[in-house]
Design a protein around this motif. Sequence first.
Motif, mmCIF file in Angstrom:
data_model
loop_
_atom_site.group_PDB
_atom_site.id
_atom_site.type_symbol
_atom_site.label_atom_id
_atom_site.label_comp_id
_atom_site.label_asym_id
_atom_site.label_seq_id
_atom_site.Cartn_x
_atom_site.Cartn_y
_atom_site.Cartn_z
ATOM 1 N N PHE A 67 0.882 -1.176 0.000
ATOM 2 C CA PHE A 67 0.000 0.000 0.000
ATOM 3 C C PHE A 67 0.915 1.221 0.000
ATOM 4 C CE2 PHE A 67 -3.094 2.638 2.824
ATOM 5 C CZ PHE A 67 -3.548 3.331 1.722
ATOM 6 N N PRO A 68 1.234 1.717 -1.211
ATOM 7 C CA PRO A 68 2.179 2.834 -1.272
ATOM 8 C C PRO A 68 1.491 4.193 -1.118
ATOM 9 C CG PRO A 68 1.637 2.115 -3.489
ATOM 10 C CD PRO A 68 0.800 1.295 -2.542
ATOM 11 N N SER A 84 2.285 8.621 0.477
ATOM 12 C CA SER A 84 3.173 9.550 1.180
ATOM 13 C C SER A 84 2.927 9.489 2.685
ATOM 14 C CB SER A 84 2.949 10.981 0.696
ATOM 15 O OG SER A 84 2.874 11.024 -0.698
ATOM 16 N N PHE A 85 1.673 9.338 3.078
ATOM 17 C CA PHE A 85 1.299 9.172 4.495
ATOM 18 C C PHE A 85 1.888 10.265 5.387
ATOM 19 C CE2 PHE A 85 1.516 4.883 2.575
ATOM 20 C CZ PHE A 85 0.173 4.517 2.689
ATOM 21 N N THR A 142 -3.736 8.932 7.908
ATOM 22 C CA THR A 142 -5.053 9.415 8.351
ATOM 23 C C THR A 142 -5.975 8.236 8.664
ATOM 24 O OG1 THR A 142 -6.087 9.344 6.162
ATOM 25 C CG2 THR A 142 -4.825 11.332 6.694
ATOM 26 N N HIS A 167 -6.617 6.365 5.478
ATOM 27 C CA HIS A 167 -5.594 5.367 5.132
ATOM 28 C C HIS A 167 -5.794 4.098 5.958
ATOM 29 C CE1 HIS A 167 -2.835 8.934 3.949
ATOM 30 N NE2 HIS A 167 -3.137 8.316 2.838
ATOM 31 N N VAL A 216 -8.412 1.931 4.702
ATOM 32 C CA VAL A 216 -7.951 1.165 3.535
ATOM 33 C C VAL A 216 -7.135 -0.049 4.004
ATOM 34 C CG1 VAL A 216 -6.448 1.245 1.485
ATOM 35 C CG2 VAL A 216 -7.995 3.149 1.975
ATOM 36 N N ARG A 239 -4.619 0.484 -3.408
ATOM 37 C CA ARG A 239 -4.818 1.931 -3.321
ATOM 38 C C ARG A 239 -6.248 2.211 -2.866
ATOM 39 N NH1 ARG A 239 -0.685 5.649 -3.818
ATOM 40 N NH2 ARG A 239 -1.846 7.024 -5.193
ATOM 41 N N GLY A 240 -6.434 3.368 -2.296
ATOM 42 C CA GLY A 240 -7.761 3.744 -1.813
ATOM 43 C C GLY A 240 -8.408 4.743 -2.746
ATOM 44 N N LEU A 241 -9.732 4.698 -2.811
ATOM 45 C CA LEU A 241 -10.475 5.664 -3.626
ATOM 46 C C LEU A 241 -11.438 6.436 -2.745
ATOM 47 C CD1 LEU A 241 -11.513 3.549 -6.748
ATOM 48 C CD2 LEU A 241 -9.704 5.285 -6.627
ATOM 49 N N ASP A 268 -10.402 11.032 -7.643
ATOM 50 C CA ASP A 268 -9.317 10.066 -7.422
ATOM 51 C C ASP A 268 -9.251 9.069 -8.570
ATOM 52 O OD1 ASP A 268 -8.367 10.952 -5.027
ATOM 53 O OD2 ASP A 268 -9.353 9.440 -3.786
ATOM 54 N N GLU A 281 -5.903 7.735 -10.418
ATOM 55 C CA GLU A 281 -5.533 6.367 -10.027
ATOM 56 C C GLU A 281 -5.610 5.409 -11.214
ATOM 57 O OE1 GLU A 281 -4.287 5.283 -7.221
ATOM 58 O OE2 GLU A 281 -4.522 7.081 -6.016
ATOM 59 N N THR A 339 -13.121 3.933 0.308
ATOM 60 C CA THR A 339 -13.084 4.267 1.721
ATOM 61 C C THR A 339 -14.491 4.392 2.285
ATOM 62 O OG1 THR A 339 -12.164 5.837 3.276
ATOM 63 C CG2 THR A 339 -13.040 6.761 1.297
ATOM 64 N N TYR A 392 -14.740 9.176 5.526
ATOM 65 C CA TYR A 392 -13.374 9.641 5.260
ATOM 66 C C TYR A 392 -13.189 10.095 3.815
ATOM 67 C CZ TYR A 392 -12.716 7.085 9.573
ATOM 68 O OH TYR A 392 -12.837 6.628 10.844
ATOM 69 N N THR A 404 -11.132 13.197 3.482
ATOM 70 C CA THR A 404 -9.887 13.319 4.262
ATOM 71 C C THR A 404 -8.658 13.171 3.384
ATOM 72 O OG1 THR A 404 -11.016 12.343 6.144
ATOM 73 C CG2 THR A 404 -8.632 12.378 6.236
HETATM 74 P P1 ADP Z 1 -0.041 9.698 -2.689
HETATM 75 O O1 ADP Z 1 0.802 10.920 -2.510
HETATM 76 O O2 ADP Z 1 0.643 8.546 -3.317
HETATM 77 O O3 ADP Z 1 -1.423 9.933 -3.241
HETATM 78 P P2 ADP Z 1 -1.308 9.468 -0.125
HETATM 79 O O4 ADP Z 1 -0.630 9.175 1.158
HETATM 80 O O5 ADP Z 1 -1.980 10.786 -0.264
HETATM 81 O O6 ADP Z 1 -0.198 9.225 -1.194
HETATM 82 O O7 ADP Z 1 -2.371 8.338 -0.461
HETATM 83 C C1 ADP Z 1 -2.048 6.979 -0.577
HETATM 84 C C2 ADP Z 1 -3.275 6.205 -1.034
HETATM 85 O O8 ADP Z 1 -4.300 6.329 -0.061
HETATM 86 C C3 ADP Z 1 -3.897 6.680 -2.340
HETATM 87 O O9 ADP Z 1 -4.438 5.561 -3.005
HETATM 88 C C4 ADP Z 1 -5.021 7.567 -1.897
HETATM 89 O O10 ADP Z 1 -6.049 7.634 -2.872
HETATM 90 C C5 ADP Z 1 -5.469 6.829 -0.675
HETATM 91 N N1 ADP Z 1 -6.129 7.696 0.289
HETATM 92 C C6 ADP Z 1 -5.719 8.863 0.786
HETATM 93 N N2 ADP Z 1 -6.611 9.367 1.658
HETATM 94 C C7 ADP Z 1 -7.618 8.473 1.712
HETATM 95 C C8 ADP Z 1 -8.875 8.425 2.398
HETATM 96 N N3 ADP Z 1 -9.277 9.403 3.184
HETATM 97 N N4 ADP Z 1 -9.644 7.341 2.183
HETATM 98 C C9 ADP Z 1 -9.247 6.384 1.351
HETATM 99 N N5 ADP Z 1 -8.111 6.364 0.661
HETATM 100 C C10 ADP Z 1 -7.310 7.411 0.832
#
Ligand code: ADP
Length: 167
Positions: free
Chosen positions: A10-11, A13-14, A18, A21, A24, A91-93, A98, A102, A122, A126, A129
């Motif tokens: 699950f890549p 920036s984190f 949150t 995340h 997810v 990855r999360g949507l 997004d 994505e 998600t 969220y 978020t």
């Molecule tokens: P990136 O800079 O690679 O987008 P993020 O840390 O912002 O890194 O997000 C990593 C993954 O988590 C991405 O797939 C993003 O769509 C997903 N993501 C971010 N915030 C949320 C959220 N609130 N709910 C679900 N998925 C999320």
Amino acid sequence: MKKTFVKAIFPGSFDPITNGHLDVVHRGMKLFDELIIAVGRSPIKNPLFTPEERVEMIAELVTDMPRVSVESFDGLTVKYAAKKGADVILRGLRSLTDVQYEFQLAMTNRAVAGIETVFVMTSEQYGFTSSTLIREVASLGGDVSKLIPKTIYNRVQQRLKKLNREE
Ligand code: ADP
């Protein structure tokens, strides 16, 4: 052939991780046998924490999840996935916005490395978020306590105080 043991990364920036995340991560654990939360080391705009700090903060949150680990990585996500022997990128949507980005990313990753991306949606609460907004809102004094875990919230507050003192 269907694999019996599926490993995912699950890549992201984190900066910071949150509740979105983590949602997810929990959903991913229902689908995969092993999950690596992979903190990208590529620079982002106005970071709050170093990649090492992010890894350490996330590790504290997943100590009771034996199938989840966290590490940082440099360079291409697909190269890192191959190095770890991962079958899938998770990855999360959050929204249709997004999806567009994505979709492109997943297609590119599949074209260059043949790796599949699995998306989970998600929880609605969220859907708005984002780490970027959390950094911005928190630095302007907004209350983001409902959007991130308590331990992360405390770290964000500490970091902002330190940054304000340095200014
Ligand atoms: P990136 O800079 O690679 O987008 P993020 O840390 O912002 O890194 O997000 C990593 C993954 O988590 C991405 O797939 C993003 O769509 C997903 N993501 C971010 N915030 C949320 C959220 N609130 N709910 C679900 N998925 C999320």
